[in-house]
Design an enzyme around this catalytic site. Structure first.
Site, mmCIF file in Angstrom:
data_model
loop_
_atom_site.group_PDB
_atom_site.id
_atom_site.type_symbol
_atom_site.label_atom_id
_atom_site.label_comp_id
_atom_site.label_asym_id
_atom_site.label_seq_id
_atom_site.Cartn_x
_atom_site.Cartn_y
_atom_site.Cartn_z
ATOM 1 N N ALA A 62 -0.250 7.456 0.618
ATOM 2 C CA ALA A 62 -1.490 6.822 0.154
ATOM 3 C C ALA A 62 -2.383 6.435 1.333
ATOM 4 O O ALA A 62 -1.910 6.172 2.431
ATOM 5 C CB ALA A 62 -1.162 5.581 -0.661
ATOM 6 N N LEU A 64 -5.071 8.200 2.664
ATOM 7 C CA LEU A 64 -5.933 9.236 3.236
ATOM 8 C C LEU A 64 -7.001 9.612 2.215
ATOM 9 O O LEU A 64 -8.155 9.764 2.545
ATOM 10 C CB LEU A 64 -5.102 10.452 3.660
ATOM 11 C CG LEU A 64 -5.773 11.326 4.718
ATOM 12 C CD1 LEU A 64 -4.742 11.993 5.605
ATOM 13 C CD2 LEU A 64 -6.658 12.392 4.114
ATOM 14 N N ASN A 111 -4.661 0.253 11.291
ATOM 15 C CA ASN A 111 -5.801 0.180 10.381
ATOM 16 C C ASN A 111 -5.828 -1.154 9.676
ATOM 17 O O ASN A 111 -4.801 -1.766 9.405
ATOM 18 C CB ASN A 111 -5.766 1.341 9.378
ATOM 19 C CG ASN A 111 -5.001 0.991 8.115
ATOM 20 O OD1 ASN A 111 -5.567 0.390 7.192
ATOM 21 N ND2 ASN A 111 -3.718 1.343 8.076
ATOM 22 N N MET A 113 -8.255 -1.286 6.945
ATOM 23 C CA MET A 113 -9.315 -0.809 6.059
ATOM 24 C C MET A 113 -9.617 -1.845 4.969
ATOM 25 O O MET A 113 -10.777 -2.102 4.669
ATOM 26 C CB MET A 113 -8.910 0.515 5.397
ATOM 27 C CG MET A 113 -8.469 1.618 6.360
ATOM 28 S SD MET A 113 -9.724 2.091 7.548
ATOM 29 C CE MET A 113 -10.823 3.019 6.509
ATOM 30 N N PHE A 115 -8.515 -1.778 1.595
ATOM 31 C CA PHE A 115 -8.720 -1.174 0.258
ATOM 32 C C PHE A 115 -10.192 -0.890 -0.026
ATOM 33 O O PHE A 115 -10.727 -1.253 -1.088
ATOM 34 C CB PHE A 115 -8.166 -2.071 -0.863
ATOM 35 C CG PHE A 115 -6.677 -2.269 -0.864
ATOM 36 C CD1 PHE A 115 -5.830 -1.454 -0.123
ATOM 37 C CD2 PHE A 115 -6.109 -3.277 -1.635
ATOM 38 C CE1 PHE A 115 -4.448 -1.648 -0.140
ATOM 39 C CE2 PHE A 115 -4.732 -3.475 -1.670
ATOM 40 C CZ PHE A 115 -3.903 -2.654 -0.909
ATOM 41 N N ASN A 143 -1.992 5.211 -6.680
ATOM 42 C CA ASN A 143 -1.522 3.980 -6.036
ATOM 43 C C ASN A 143 -2.499 2.843 -6.354
ATOM 44 O O ASN A 143 -3.700 2.971 -6.126
ATOM 45 C CB ASN A 143 -1.426 4.262 -4.525
ATOM 46 C CG ASN A 143 -0.954 3.089 -3.713
ATOM 47 O OD1 ASN A 143 -1.484 1.985 -3.834
ATOM 48 N ND2 ASN A 143 0.022 3.316 -2.851
ATOM 49 N N SER A 179 0.478 -3.834 1.602
ATOM 50 C CA SER A 179 -0.560 -3.665 2.627
ATOM 51 C C SER A 179 -0.771 -4.987 3.357
ATOM 52 O O SER A 179 -0.891 -6.038 2.716
ATOM 53 C CB SER A 179 -1.879 -3.228 1.984
ATOM 54 O OG SER A 179 -2.912 -3.380 2.932
ATOM 55 N N ASN A 181 -3.419 -5.798 4.850
ATOM 56 C CA ASN A 181 -4.854 -6.008 5.030
ATOM 57 C C ASN A 181 -5.554 -6.681 3.855
ATOM 58 O O ASN A 181 -6.770 -6.764 3.829
ATOM 59 C CB ASN A 181 -5.529 -4.674 5.354
ATOM 60 C CG ASN A 181 -4.919 -4.044 6.587
ATOM 61 O OD1 ASN A 181 -4.721 -4.728 7.588
ATOM 62 N ND2 ASN A 181 -4.583 -2.767 6.507
ATOM 63 N N THR A 182 -4.799 -7.111 2.866
ATOM 64 C CA THR A 182 -5.351 -7.905 1.773
ATOM 65 C C THR A 182 -4.598 -9.225 1.794
ATOM 66 O O THR A 182 -3.365 -9.228 1.729
ATOM 67 C CB THR A 182 -5.168 -7.177 0.418
ATOM 68 O OG1 THR A 182 -5.925 -5.968 0.452
ATOM 69 C CG2 THR A 182 -5.634 -8.039 -0.746
ATOM 70 N N LYS A 221 5.905 0.106 -3.664
ATOM 71 C CA LYS A 221 5.845 0.371 -2.218
ATOM 72 C C LYS A 221 6.021 -0.920 -1.432
ATOM 73 O O LYS A 221 5.271 -1.878 -1.622
ATOM 74 C CB LYS A 221 4.502 1.027 -1.871
ATOM 75 C CG LYS A 221 4.380 1.416 -0.415
ATOM 76 C CD LYS A 221 3.232 2.365 -0.214
ATOM 77 C CE LYS A 221 3.079 2.773 1.221
ATOM 78 N NZ LYS A 221 1.981 3.738 1.410
ATOM 79 N N ASN A 250 5.372 0.865 3.963
ATOM 80 C CA ASN A 250 3.964 0.763 4.347
ATOM 81 C C ASN A 250 3.887 0.576 5.881
ATOM 82 O O ASN A 250 4.899 0.702 6.570
ATOM 83 C CB ASN A 250 3.323 -0.415 3.602
ATOM 84 C CG ASN A 250 1.861 -0.168 3.273
ATOM 85 O OD1 ASN A 250 1.106 0.251 4.154
ATOM 86 N ND2 ASN A 250 1.458 -0.420 2.052
HETATM 87 C C1 LIG Z 1 -5.747 4.560 7.764
HETATM 88 C C2 LIG Z 1 -4.627 4.242 6.826
HETATM 89 C C3 LIG Z 1 -4.906 3.768 5.548
HETATM 90 C C4 LIG Z 1 -3.860 3.473 4.678
HETATM 91 N N1 LIG Z 1 -4.166 3.049 3.415
HETATM 92 C C5 LIG Z 1 -3.161 2.821 2.527
HETATM 93 C C6 LIG Z 1 -3.451 2.441 1.193
HETATM 94 O O1 LIG Z 1 -4.599 2.335 0.784
HETATM 95 N N2 LIG Z 1 -2.393 2.208 0.362
HETATM 96 C C7 LIG Z 1 -1.092 2.338 0.758
HETATM 97 O O2 LIG Z 1 -0.181 2.129 -0.054
HETATM 98 N N3 LIG Z 1 -0.798 2.714 2.026
HETATM 99 C C8 LIG Z 1 -1.797 2.964 2.896
HETATM 100 N N4 LIG Z 1 -1.484 3.357 4.174
HETATM 101 C C9 LIG Z 1 -0.068 3.426 4.590
HETATM 102 C C10 LIG Z 1 0.492 4.832 4.502
HETATM 103 O O3 LIG Z 1 0.498 5.305 3.188
HETATM 104 C C11 LIG Z 1 1.932 4.865 5.060
HETATM 105 O O4 LIG Z 1 2.760 4.081 4.229
HETATM 106 C C12 LIG Z 1 2.036 4.346 6.488
HETATM 107 O O5 LIG Z 1 0.921 4.747 7.242
HETATM 108 C C13 LIG Z 1 3.309 4.818 7.186
HETATM 109 O O6 LIG Z 1 3.376 6.217 7.229
HETATM 110 P P1 LIG Z 1 2.882 7.100 8.500
HETATM 111 O O7 LIG Z 1 3.534 6.517 9.704
HETATM 112 O O8 LIG Z 1 3.310 8.496 8.162
HETATM 113 O O9 LIG Z 1 1.402 6.978 8.544
HETATM 114 C C14 LIG Z 1 -2.515 3.654 5.075
HETATM 115 C C15 LIG Z 1 -2.245 4.133 6.353
HETATM 116 C C16 LIG Z 1 -3.262 4.439 7.233
HETATM 117 C C17 LIG Z 1 -2.934 4.955 8.611
#
Ligand SMILES: Cc1cc2nc3c(=O)[nH]c(=O)nc-3n(C[C@H](O)[C@H](O)[C@H](O)COP(=O)(O)O)c2cc1C
Length: 358
Positions: A62, A64, A111, A113, A115, A143, A179, A181-182, A221, A250
């Site tokens: 999730a 991307l 990040n 971001m 949401f 998600n 997350s 970030n919330t 998650k 996450n």
């Molecule tokens: C830029 C960015 C935005 C993300 N946004 C979300 C999100 O909106 N919801 C979520 O469940 N995880 C989000 N994630 C977390 C990823 O889904 C993943 O769980 C996490 O990055 C670990 O995996 P990775 O090391 O392969 O990136 C985000 C990750 C990144 C880098």
């Protein structure tokens, strides 16, 4: 291969600008019908998890495709499943920019971001407009989360609303309580709040199951920063409340693996290489405790095909990647599928205890 040449250009741009540019370019290429030609072919490696049949066990994590507008375009890269979102009930802009940082030396991203998304109504419209990925057997996870201005005591209302909105269009629903970030979102994983949230979701799903005549699996998650001592309790509650999978993990708020690296002090969630080991540990701990009672979707720091195999060997039935896709490029999908095939660790995955759909 092509990505080797494109990467220096992407990496010379601001990370969020590069992200937007790439998604738009991918979408253009898809609309023109040329996207499929640059992606490596992925041979099927079928697995059945949560009662769903996946063409292969490698998915896009999730975040991307937050708005679900690019499922078909991203589907060209051979993912077995794509998780879109996180979506919130109402549209929201997310945090102020800059809010995405590249820690290139550490093969990582931070990040915050927050949401940023167009809201549940537009999200579902976007999902409905696309058929190609699904027609080829792709599984779509949606998600869900809560709006930043919804008080944490009312979080369940937001999750219920999102669940109702996405239910009919999701192959599975992912509930994001992890997350960083919330504000206070991760407190939903605590002893005081998790049970109530899960009970509310189960109740809502029973209603939706009756109304739509189908039971959509729900995966929860979780964060890598949950204490080891608390993981068994989370796992037990997910089983008790008839959840269908756990997604681990996450991003992390831990910074010990990136001390002194540029941007390491930025607030937000860290992903990529510095997360690999901890995410695998969490998968392993959950797997040891669950003993097959609930499937695990392993995510966090899969940067190479052998990282994907390690997550499967630790007990995951499926894996997801995000940061590895940015650093290693789209070939990582096909390479991971092949490595998992060679490792022979996709023997029949445990179905969720109450899964019915196939
Ligand atoms: C830029 C960015 C935005 C993300 N946004 C979300 C999100 O909106 N919801 C979520 O469940 N995880 C989000 N994630 C977390 C990823 O889904 C993943 O769980 C996490 O990055 C670990 O995996 P990775 O090391 O392969 O990136 C985000 C990750 C990144 C880098």
């Amino acid at each position: 291969m092509l990505y080797k040449f494109a990467r220096p250009l992407f990496f010379s741009l601001d990370p969020e600008a590069a992200h937007d540019l790439t998604l738009n370019a991918l979408q253009r290429a898809h609309d023109l019908g040329i996207a499929g030609r640059v992606a490596k072919r992925v041979q099927p490696l079928p697995v059945s998890v949560m009662g769903l049949n996946f063409a292969n066990p490698v998915g896009l994590a999730a975040g991307l495709d937050k708005t679900a507008a690019h499922i078909d375009a991203l589907g060209n890269f051979g993912f077995g499943f794509i998780e879109a979102g996180t979506v919130t009930p109402r549209p929201q802009p997310g945090n102020a920019k800059p809010r995405m940082f590249r820690l290139t030396r550490s093969q990582a991203l931070i990040n915050r971001m927050g949401f940023n998304n167009e809201g549940a109504e537009q999200f579902v419209d976007n999902v409905r407009r696309q058929h190609k990925f699904r027609d080829r057997g792709g599984i779509v996870g949606l998600n869900i989360g809560k709006n930043a201005d919804t008080p944490i005591e009312r979080a369940l209302d937001d999750y219920r609303l999102c669940l109702r909105r996405v239910y009919d269009d999701a192959d599975y629903v992912a509930v994001n309580v992890s997350s960083p970030n919330t504000k206070e979102l991760r407190s939903l994983q605590s002893a005081r709040q998790l049970g109530g949230l899960l009970a509310g979701l189960t109740e809502e799903r029973m209603r939706l199951e009756d109304r739509h005549g189908k039971r959509v699996p729900i995966a929860v998650k979780i964060a890598p920063d949950v204490a080891d001592s608390w993981l068994p309790s989370i796992a037990d509650q997910l089983v008790e409340h008839h959840m269908d999978a756990v997604i681990a993990t996450n991003t992390t708020i831990e910074r010990s693996n990136v001390t002194g690296v540029k941007h390491a002090d930025e607030a937000g969630g860290l992903s990529g290489r510095p997360l690999t080991e901890r995410a695998t540990q969490v998968v392993h701990a959950l797997s040891r405790h669950l003993q097959g009672a609930l499937p695990i979707i392993g995510v966090g720091g899969i940067m190479t095909a052998s990282d994907a195999v390690e997550k499967m060997e630790a007990g995951a039935s499926l894996v997801q990647l995000y940061t590895g896709f940015i650093y290693s490029g789209p070939d990582l999908v096909a390479e991971s599928v092949e490595a998992i095939r060679r490792s022979k660790c996709v023997a029949s995955s445990p179905p969720g205890p109450t899964s019915r759909r196939g």
